[in-house]
Design a protein around this motif. Structure first.
Motif, short mmCIF file in Angstrom:
data_model
loop_
_atom_site.label_atom_id
_atom_site.label_comp_id
_atom_site.label_asym_id
_atom_site.label_seq_id
_atom_site.Cartn_x
_atom_site.Cartn_y
_atom_site.Cartn_z
N UNK A 69 -32.05 -33.69 -27.49
CA UNK A 69 -33.16 -33.75 -28.71
C UNK A 69 -32.56 -33.02 -29.77
N UNK A 70 -33.10 -33.41 -31.06
CA UNK A 70 -32.65 -32.99 -32.31
C UNK A 70 -33.91 -32.42 -33.07
N UNK A 71 -33.42 -31.36 -33.91
CA UNK A 71 -34.42 -30.69 -34.71
C UNK A 71 -34.37 -30.88 -36.18
N UNK A 72 -35.58 -31.21 -36.83
CA UNK A 72 -35.38 -31.20 -38.05
C UNK A 72 -35.06 -30.03 -38.89
N UNK A 73 -34.42 -30.03 -40.03
CA UNK A 73 -34.16 -31.30 -40.91
C UNK A 73 -32.81 -31.91 -40.25
N UNK A 74 -32.84 -33.37 -40.40
CA UNK A 74 -31.67 -34.20 -39.76
C UNK A 74 -30.64 -34.48 -40.93
N UNK A 75 -29.63 -33.58 -40.40
CA UNK A 75 -28.43 -33.72 -41.37
C UNK A 75 -27.75 -34.88 -40.85
N UNK A 76 -27.44 -36.04 -41.70
CA UNK A 76 -26.49 -37.04 -41.39
C UNK A 76 -25.41 -37.11 -42.33
N UNK A 94 -29.71 -35.94 -45.82
CA UNK A 94 -30.40 -34.80 -45.32
C UNK A 94 -31.88 -35.40 -45.27
N UNK A 95 -32.54 -35.77 -44.16
CA UNK A 95 -33.89 -36.02 -43.82
C UNK A 95 -34.92 -35.29 -43.07
N UNK A 96 -35.89 -34.79 -43.75
CA UNK A 96 -36.74 -33.78 -43.26
C UNK A 96 -38.28 -34.24 -43.14
N UNK A 111 -44.28 -38.42 -48.13
CA UNK A 111 -44.18 -37.08 -48.43
C UNK A 111 -42.65 -36.61 -47.47
N UNK A 112 -41.94 -37.68 -46.80
CA UNK A 112 -40.46 -37.36 -46.28
C UNK A 112 -39.85 -36.80 -47.28
N UNK A 113 -38.96 -35.67 -47.04
CA UNK A 113 -37.99 -35.01 -47.86
C UNK A 113 -36.88 -35.51 -47.48
N UNK A 114 -36.00 -36.05 -48.53
CA UNK A 114 -34.71 -36.56 -48.25
C UNK A 114 -33.75 -36.26 -49.65
N UNK A 115 -32.46 -36.14 -49.29
CA UNK A 115 -31.48 -35.75 -50.38
C UNK A 115 -29.99 -36.23 -50.02
N UNK A 116 -29.12 -36.76 -50.80
CA UNK A 116 -28.02 -37.40 -50.80
C UNK A 116 -27.04 -36.76 -51.62
N UNK A 117 -25.86 -36.55 -51.09
CA UNK A 117 -24.90 -36.11 -52.03
C UNK A 117 -23.42 -36.42 -51.61
N UNK A 118 -22.44 -36.70 -52.42
CA UNK A 118 -21.15 -37.12 -52.27
C UNK A 118 -20.27 -35.99 -51.65
N UNK A 153 -50.74 -43.46 -37.20
CA UNK A 153 -51.35 -42.65 -38.20
C UNK A 153 -50.01 -41.67 -38.60
N UNK A 154 -50.21 -41.48 -40.06
CA UNK A 154 -49.52 -40.75 -40.85
C UNK A 154 -49.51 -39.23 -40.45
N UNK A 155 -48.44 -38.54 -40.06
CA UNK A 155 -48.38 -37.22 -39.66
C UNK A 155 -47.50 -36.59 -40.29
N UNK A 156 -46.65 -37.30 -41.43
CA UNK A 156 -45.63 -36.62 -42.24
C UNK A 156 -44.45 -36.27 -41.48
N UNK A 157 -44.16 -36.89 -40.33
CA UNK A 157 -43.02 -36.56 -39.54
C UNK A 157 -42.11 -37.41 -39.50
N UNK A 158 -40.99 -37.46 -39.24
CA UNK A 158 -39.92 -38.35 -39.39
C UNK A 158 -39.85 -39.17 -37.85
#
Length: 299
Positions: A229-236, A157-159, A266-273, A178-183
């Motif tokens: 178009x995709x909307x965050x969070x992006x679930x891969x 998950x990338x947000x 500050x991009x939020x990420x999480x990974x799980x099996x 310029x950093x906006x904190x967006x993916x």
């Protein structure tokens, strides 16, 4: 008696005795000085310049003869050295030819092994498909994204940053960023490519199945996958060997890139099996130029 005035007696001095050869002064001079001073001076100059008295033409001939003898000696020594080294050079050449032929034979053997392994993999795939009631066409559908798949894998998950801003176009590597904190679309491209390289067999983003023809692009602040178009969070979701896929991705350059986004922007990420993932089929798969080879059907 007047007498004459007395004079003081004259004292006589003894005279030097004459040389016995006084009467032969000319002969004495000739004997003492056998060479004229002019001849002596000429002889001294000749000695100073190293003139041996040999005529110049003769000296030139002697120098030429000495040079010819030296050249002949050098040629003779070189020829002898070449005859000595010739067997060594020939032996090294033969050894080099043997090594090249051996390497060529090894490469040919490896190519034969590759061909045999390809044939073995094809036979095993066909056997596995037949065992599960499938076909070669089904395998093509699985690999192309034309059919739904399921199996173990990784959920990533990338947000955006919590307080993301609008605008700030351009990739992070560009000067106008310029950093906006967006993916960004470039971020998702690297994530997907890193998962493919780490061993993923099928990938989807927000239930949008990716194929060999899929494109991840940006339209303003939105990310598009195949123009949707995709909307965050992006679930891969990525199907594959879960633990191995997760480890390889996080240790890859793209996994480190994602970690840097989290630390620096500050991009939020999480990974799980996950033991079971389900990926939908791609909405449409269009073959533009590929054609089946004659005699090799897909059924």
């Amino acid at each position: 008696m007047c007498g004459m005035p007395q004079q003081p007696p004259v004292r006589s001095t003894p005279s030097r005795p004459r040389r016995p050869d006084a009467s032969m002064s000319l002969l004495t001079t000739v004997m003492d000085h056998s060479l004229d001073e002019g001849y002596a001076e000429a002889a001294a100059r000749k000695k100073a310049r190293g003139d041996s008295g040999v005529p110049r033409p003769l000296r030139a001939k002697l120098g030429l003869a000495a040079g010819l003898v030296l050249a002949a000696l050098v040629v003779t020594v070189g020829a002898a050295q070449a005859r000595i080294e010739a067997p060594v050079v020939a032996k090294e050449r033969e050894e080099l030819i043997d090594r090249v032929e051996e390497a060529t034979a090894g490469a040919d053997a490896l190519e034969d092994d590759v061909d045999e392994l390809r044939d073995d993999v094809g036979e095993r795939q066909e056997a596995a498909l037949k065992e599960h009631g499938g076909s070669q066409g089904e395998l093509v559908g699985l690999l192309s994204g034309a059919t739904e798949v399921h199996g173990p894998g990784v959920k990533l998950v990338v947000d955006d940053k919590k307080e993301a801003e609008q605008g700030g176009g351009g990739p992070r590597e560009s000067t106008g960023f310029s950093d906006t904190g967006r993916v960004r679309d470039r971020d998702m491209q690297r994530v997907v490519n890193g998962l493919w390289q780490s061993g993923a067999e099928a990938i989807s983003i927000n239930d949008q199945r990716l194929t060999a023809l899929s494109a991840i692009r940006a339209a303003g602040d939105a990310i598009l996958v195949d123009n949707r178009p995709l909307v965050p969070p992006y679930t891969v979701l990525a199907v594959g060997d879960g633990k191995r896929l997760s480890t390889r991705f996080q240790n890859s350059r793209d996994g480190q890139y994602l970690h840097a986004l989290q630390e620096n922007f500050g991009i939020r990420t999480s990974i799980s099996v996950s033991d079971e993932l389900r990926l939908p089929a791609a909405p449409s798969v269009t073959v533009r130029t590929a054609e089946p080879k004659a005699g090799k059907g897909t059924s």
